[in-house]
Write a protein that holds these residues in place. Sequence first.
Motif, PDB file in Angstrom:
ATOM      1  N   LYS A  72       2.984   8.305  -2.664  1.00 26.88           N
ATOM      2  CA  LYS A  72       3.052   9.516  -2.660  1.00 26.88           C
ATOM      3  C   LYS A  72       2.516  10.261  -1.569  1.00 26.88           C
ATOM      4  O   LYS A  72       3.294  11.249  -1.132  1.00 26.88           O
ATOM      5  CB  LYS A  72       2.252  10.406  -4.175  1.00 26.88           C
ATOM      6  N   VAL A  73       1.247   9.995  -1.000  1.00 26.39           N
ATOM      7  CA  VAL A  73       0.520  10.636   0.113  1.00 26.39           C
ATOM      8  C   VAL A  73       1.722  10.387   1.356  1.00 26.39           C
ATOM      9  O   VAL A  73       1.855  11.436   2.066  1.00 26.39           O
ATOM     10  CB  VAL A  73      -0.511   9.925   0.195  1.00 26.39           C
ATOM     11  N   LEU A  74       1.998   9.091   1.264  1.00 23.53           N
ATOM     12  CA  LEU A  74       3.356   8.786   2.481  1.00 23.53           C
ATOM     13  C   LEU A  74       4.547   9.572   2.500  1.00 23.53           C
ATOM     14  O   LEU A  74       5.036   9.630   3.506  1.00 23.53           O
ATOM     15  CB  LEU A  74       3.236   7.183   2.767  1.00 23.53           C
ATOM     16  N   GLY A  75       4.706   9.545   1.229  1.00 22.08           N
ATOM     17  CA  GLY A  75       6.194  10.255   1.278  1.00 22.08           C
ATOM     18  C   GLY A  75       6.145  11.803   1.425  1.00 22.08           C
ATOM     19  O   GLY A  75       7.268  12.411   1.699  1.00 22.08           O
ATOM     20  N   LYS A  76       4.898  12.393   1.371  1.00 19.79           N
ATOM     21  CA  LYS A  76       5.068  13.787   1.818  1.00 19.79           C
ATOM     22  C   LYS A  76       4.700  14.263   3.227  1.00 19.79           C
ATOM     23  O   LYS A  76       4.657  15.176   3.728  1.00 19.79           O
ATOM     24  CB  LYS A  76       3.659  14.332   0.862  1.00 19.79           C
ATOM     25  N   VAL A  77       4.371  13.105   4.061  1.00 24.55           N
ATOM     26  CA  VAL A  77       3.996  13.263   5.453  1.00 24.55           C
ATOM     27  C   VAL A  77       5.334  12.727   6.178  1.00 24.55           C
ATOM     28  O   VAL A  77       6.124  11.622   6.057  1.00 24.55           O
ATOM     29  CB  VAL A  77       2.903  12.711   5.811  1.00 24.55           C
ATOM     30  N   PHE A 107       6.093  -0.267  -0.815  1.00 25.02           N
ATOM     31  CA  PHE A 107       6.800   0.993   0.036  1.00 25.02           C
ATOM     32  C   PHE A 107       8.130   1.123   0.352  1.00 25.02           C
ATOM     33  O   PHE A 107       8.471   2.301   0.074  1.00 25.02           O
ATOM     34  CB  PHE A 107       5.729   1.007   1.188  1.00 25.02           C
ATOM     35  N   THR A 108       8.569   0.070   0.750  1.00 27.50           N
ATOM     36  CA  THR A 108      10.030   0.039   1.463  1.00 27.50           C
ATOM     37  C   THR A 108      10.946   0.337  -0.019  1.00 27.50           C
ATOM     38  O   THR A 108      12.039   1.111   0.057  1.00 27.50           O
ATOM     39  CB  THR A 108      10.438  -1.069   1.960  1.00 27.50           C
ATOM     40  N   PRO A 113      10.286   5.867   4.425  1.00 34.86           N
ATOM     41  CA  PRO A 113      10.952   5.553   5.699  1.00 34.86           C
ATOM     42  C   PRO A 113      10.519   4.370   6.259  1.00 34.86           C
ATOM     43  O   PRO A 113       9.393   4.044   6.347  1.00 34.86           O
ATOM     44  CB  PRO A 113      10.654   6.789   6.599  1.00 34.86           C
ATOM     45  N   LEU A 114      11.582   3.558   6.874  1.00 37.69           N
ATOM     46  CA  LEU A 114      11.520   2.247   7.437  1.00 37.69           C
ATOM     47  C   LEU A 114      10.296   2.325   8.441  1.00 37.69           C
ATOM     48  O   LEU A 114       9.332   1.308   8.373  1.00 37.69           O
ATOM     49  CB  LEU A 114      12.648   1.510   8.091  1.00 37.69           C
TER      50      LEU A 114
END
Length: 327
Positions: A72-77, A107-108, A113-114
Motif C-alpha cells: 500500500k505504501v509503495l502503491g501511493k508513491v 508486489f508485481t 509498477p514494474l
Amino acid sequence: MAWITNNLFKMIWLSRFYNWLIFSIFHVPNNRIARSLHFFLFDTTKIFILMSVLIFLVGILQSFFPPEKTKKVLGKVNGLAGNILSACLGGITPFCSCSSIPLFIGFTSSGLPLGVTFSFLFASPMIDIASLALLASFMGMNVAVSYIIVGLTMAVIGGLIIKHLHMEDQIADYIRNIQQVEVEKTTPTFADRIKDGIDEVREIVGRVWKYVLIGVAIGAIIHDWIPTSFIQLVLGNHNPFSVILAVIIGAPMYADVFGVIPIATALFAKGVPIGTLIAFMMSVTMLSLPELIMLKKVLKNKLLMTFIVIGIVGIMIVGFGFNFVLS
C-alpha cells in the motif's frame, strides 16, 4: 566511540579470547594452521553474534511493515520517489534472493509498477542493515557506507531503466493471474513483535549458516594459505581486468552477504582494491546462478537478460569507478 567500535563491532575481546584459548590453553604452535583456526573460529562466532542480534532487531522493525502494508505504501508513491522508497525497503530487509523473489512476485501481482518492483529486486539480496554493521566491523565504516550507497543507487537506476523499457509483457503470465487475498488486519502486541524477531533469526540463520561456514573457510584459506603476490596478480591494482575477473568469479557462487563478507575481508587484507571487492560482493549476491534460475521461472527471456545486463554493467561501472577514484 572507539570503545563501541572495538568491542561491539570489531569484537577485539573475542579475538583475544581465541588467542588465549588456542595458544595458552591448548598450546597450539603459532603457525599457519593455528592462524587459520583462529580466523575461522573468530570470524564465525563474530558473524553469528552480529547477524543474530541485527536480524532480531530488523525482524521487530519489519513487524511494523508487513508485506500488505508495504504494498500500500509503495502503491501511493509515484515516479523516482517510488523507486527510491522501494530500494530502501529492499535495503532494510535481511533477505537473500530465495526470499526476495517471492516478495517481488507478490508486489508485481498486486499491480505495483514494474520499475518499482525491480528496484526492490535489485536491492534486497545485495544490501541490508545487517550488512552495513558487518562490513563496518570487518572493513571500516567508510567501506560499509560506500557499499550501501552504491547498492541503493544501482537499484534505483536499474528500476528506472526497466520502467522506461516498458517490459510489462515480459513477466510470466501466471503472476498476473495470482489472486490477491485480503489479510485480516491485526495489531501485533509487544510479545508478538519479539516473537517475530526471534522467528526471523531462526529462519534466516537456519537458511544461511552453511554458506557462512563455507565463506569463512574460504576466507581462512585466502588469508593464510594463498600468497599475497598471487592475489595481487589476479585481483590487484596492476591488473586492468581485476573487476571483470571479480564478477566472473563471484557470479557462479551462491551466498548472501553474510557468507561473502569473510571472503571479501580476506581479500581486503591481501590488498585487493575496494572497487574490485565491491564488484565481487555485488556479483555474488545479485547475479548468482541459483538466483537467475529462480528468476527464469518469473521473468521471460528478454526481461531476464535485461536484468542480467543491467546488473553486470552497473557492477563493472561501480568497480572501475571506485578503483579509478581511489587509485
